[in-house]
Design an enzyme around this catalytic site. Sequence first.
Site, mmCIF file in Angstrom:
data_model
loop_
_atom_site.group_PDB
_atom_site.id
_atom_site.type_symbol
_atom_site.label_atom_id
_atom_site.label_comp_id
_atom_site.label_asym_id
_atom_site.label_seq_id
_atom_site.Cartn_x
_atom_site.Cartn_y
_atom_site.Cartn_z
ATOM 1 N N LYS A 1 38.462 35.215 35.511
ATOM 2 C CA LYS A 1 39.541 35.563 34.570
ATOM 3 C C LYS A 1 40.015 34.313 33.829
ATOM 4 C CE LYS A 1 42.182 37.332 37.806
ATOM 5 N NZ LYS A 1 41.316 37.158 39.000
ATOM 6 N N ARG B 1 43.034 24.100 44.694
ATOM 7 C CA ARG B 1 44.223 24.905 44.932
ATOM 8 C C ARG B 1 44.453 25.131 46.424
ATOM 9 N NH1 ARG B 1 43.909 29.954 40.854
ATOM 10 N NH2 ARG B 1 44.449 31.063 42.761
HETATM 11 P P1 AP5 Z 1 38.139 31.423 37.722
HETATM 12 O O1 AP5 Z 1 37.944 31.627 36.269
HETATM 13 O O2 AP5 Z 1 39.077 30.354 38.153
HETATM 14 O O3 AP5 Z 1 38.492 32.830 38.430
HETATM 15 P P2 AP5 Z 1 39.807 33.709 38.390
HETATM 16 O O4 AP5 Z 1 39.362 35.126 38.188
HETATM 17 O O5 AP5 Z 1 40.793 33.157 37.434
HETATM 18 O O6 AP5 Z 1 40.269 33.569 39.907
HETATM 19 P P3 AP5 Z 1 41.725 33.258 40.510
HETATM 20 O O7 AP5 Z 1 41.497 32.763 41.914
HETATM 21 O O8 AP5 Z 1 42.519 32.397 39.609
HETATM 22 O O9 AP5 Z 1 42.304 34.657 40.588
HETATM 23 P P4 AP5 Z 1 43.460 35.088 41.405
HETATM 24 O O10 AP5 Z 1 43.707 36.380 40.764
HETATM 25 O O11 AP5 Z 1 43.236 35.136 42.868
HETATM 26 O O12 AP5 Z 1 44.548 33.897 41.260
HETATM 27 P P5 AP5 Z 1 45.891 33.774 40.399
HETATM 28 O O13 AP5 Z 1 46.044 32.375 40.010
HETATM 29 O O14 AP5 Z 1 45.938 34.825 39.371
HETATM 30 O O15 AP5 Z 1 36.697 31.161 38.364
HETATM 31 C C1 AP5 Z 1 36.528 30.899 39.751
HETATM 32 C C2 AP5 Z 1 35.393 29.867 39.966
HETATM 33 O O16 AP5 Z 1 34.159 30.430 39.590
HETATM 34 C C3 AP5 Z 1 35.548 28.591 39.136
HETATM 35 O O17 AP5 Z 1 35.105 27.506 39.892
HETATM 36 C C4 AP5 Z 1 34.634 28.815 37.927
HETATM 37 O O18 AP5 Z 1 34.144 27.595 37.443
HETATM 38 C C5 AP5 Z 1 33.536 29.700 38.519
HETATM 39 N N1 AP5 Z 1 33.017 30.692 37.577
HETATM 40 C C6 AP5 Z 1 33.734 31.441 36.680
HETATM 41 N N2 AP5 Z 1 32.931 32.291 36.005
HETATM 42 C C7 AP5 Z 1 31.667 32.091 36.493
HETATM 43 C C8 AP5 Z 1 30.389 32.685 36.208
HETATM 44 N N3 AP5 Z 1 30.255 33.653 35.273
HETATM 45 N N4 AP5 Z 1 29.312 32.243 36.906
HETATM 46 C C9 AP5 Z 1 29.450 31.259 37.844
HETATM 47 N N5 AP5 Z 1 30.619 30.661 38.159
HETATM 48 C C10 AP5 Z 1 31.733 31.077 37.490
HETATM 49 O O19 AP5 Z 1 46.981 34.116 41.507
HETATM 50 C C11 AP5 Z 1 47.255 33.247 42.568
HETATM 51 C C12 AP5 Z 1 48.395 33.798 43.394
HETATM 52 O O20 AP5 Z 1 49.591 33.882 42.601
HETATM 53 C C13 AP5 Z 1 48.205 35.210 43.956
HETATM 54 O O21 AP5 Z 1 47.476 35.202 45.166
HETATM 55 C C14 AP5 Z 1 49.658 35.655 44.116
HETATM 56 O O22 AP5 Z 1 50.223 35.114 45.267
HETATM 57 C C15 AP5 Z 1 50.342 35.038 42.916
HETATM 58 N N6 AP5 Z 1 50.369 35.938 41.746
HETATM 59 C C16 AP5 Z 1 49.813 35.702 40.518
HETATM 60 N N7 AP5 Z 1 50.023 36.723 39.678
HETATM 61 C C17 AP5 Z 1 50.748 37.639 40.378
HETATM 62 C C18 AP5 Z 1 51.265 38.921 40.061
HETATM 63 N N8 AP5 Z 1 51.091 39.484 38.846
HETATM 64 N N9 AP5 Z 1 51.933 39.595 41.034
HETATM 65 C C19 AP5 Z 1 52.138 39.056 42.261
HETATM 66 N N10 AP5 Z 1 51.651 37.855 42.628
HETATM 67 C C20 AP5 Z 1 50.977 37.148 41.691
HETATM 68 MG MG MG Z 2 42.736 32.275 37.609
#
Ligand code: AP5
Ligand code: MG
Length: 215
Positions: free
Chosen positions: A14, A161
């Site tokens: 994402k 992270r």
């Molecule tokens: P990356 O692009 O970083 O993946 P992502 O989908 O953004 O994963 P996140 O871990 O950020 O998602 P998340 O939803 O768990 O975390 P968030 O920060 O939203 O890619 C991942 C890796 O893969 C990278 O190393 C990249 O280089 C590689 N990659 C990408 N695409 C690739 C491809 N096509 N092929 C190969 N490699 C690839 O949330 C964190 C925390 O915040 C949550 O756990 C929660 O506690 C809180 N939170 C956030 N939003 C909310 C909400 N709306 N409600 C409640 N809690 C929330």
């Molecule tokens: Mg993310």
Amino acid sequence: MKRVVLLGPPGAGKGTQATRIAEKYNILHISTGDIFRANVKEGTPLGKKAKEYMDQGLLVPDELVCDLVEDRVSKEDCANGYLLDGFPRTVFQAEHFDAFLERTGAQLDKTVDIEVAEDILLPRMIGRRVCRQCGRPYHVLTMPPKVEGVCDVCGGEVYQRADDREETVLNRFRVYQEQTSPLIEYYQKSGRLAVIDGSKTPGEVFDDICALLGE
Ligand code: AP5
Ligand code: MG
């Protein structure tokens, strides 16, 4: 004017896609995860509360999320549109946001669900590094920054992270299945869902998303 939601499990890409899409369409990238992490870093009351949940891989309670996003998308820099990355995350958040859209006479263009199997996701998450300043994601093996520990784009510190340890990642997958995956059906029912194969290369995934969103 585009209003887009990016859906998908942790590590689906994402953040990786969001930075590119926001640039191409000149819309604002809003990542609730990045907002919470910035608050944790600054030690704000919101950050202190959010950290308790994030460190365990749990969702931050809905009441701390909804108003925050609705206020953010109402700001002037979202006049050309926005891309929501990591929000909504529960059916409650989606319904709350739909009520807000209706009140303000706005509509979502698309919810893009990036689908990737869990066995591919785990190595992505374990190897991930992120820029502390601009949030840009890297990977130690597949997408390292040009200079180790330094963001290519803004020069910020590239770090791991706190919630990317294996045990926490597995918990986040569970939370996604239980609380977030029901959104797929929620958006499908209202005809706003598009599913993208996120196991392809980042460039291919980006092309598929652009084909879907149009010019
Ligand atoms: P990356 O692009 O970083 O993946 P992502 O989908 O953004 O994963 P996140 O871990 O950020 O998602 P998340 O939803 O768990 O975390 P968030 O920060 O939203 O890619 C991942 C890796 O893969 C990278 O190393 C990249 O280089 C590689 N990659 C990408 N695409 C690739 C491809 N096509 N092929 C190969 N490699 C690839 O949330 C964190 C925390 O915040 C949550 O756990 C929660 O506690 C809180 N939170 C956030 N939003 C909310 C909400 N709306 N409600 C409640 N809690 C929330
Ligand atoms: Mg993310």
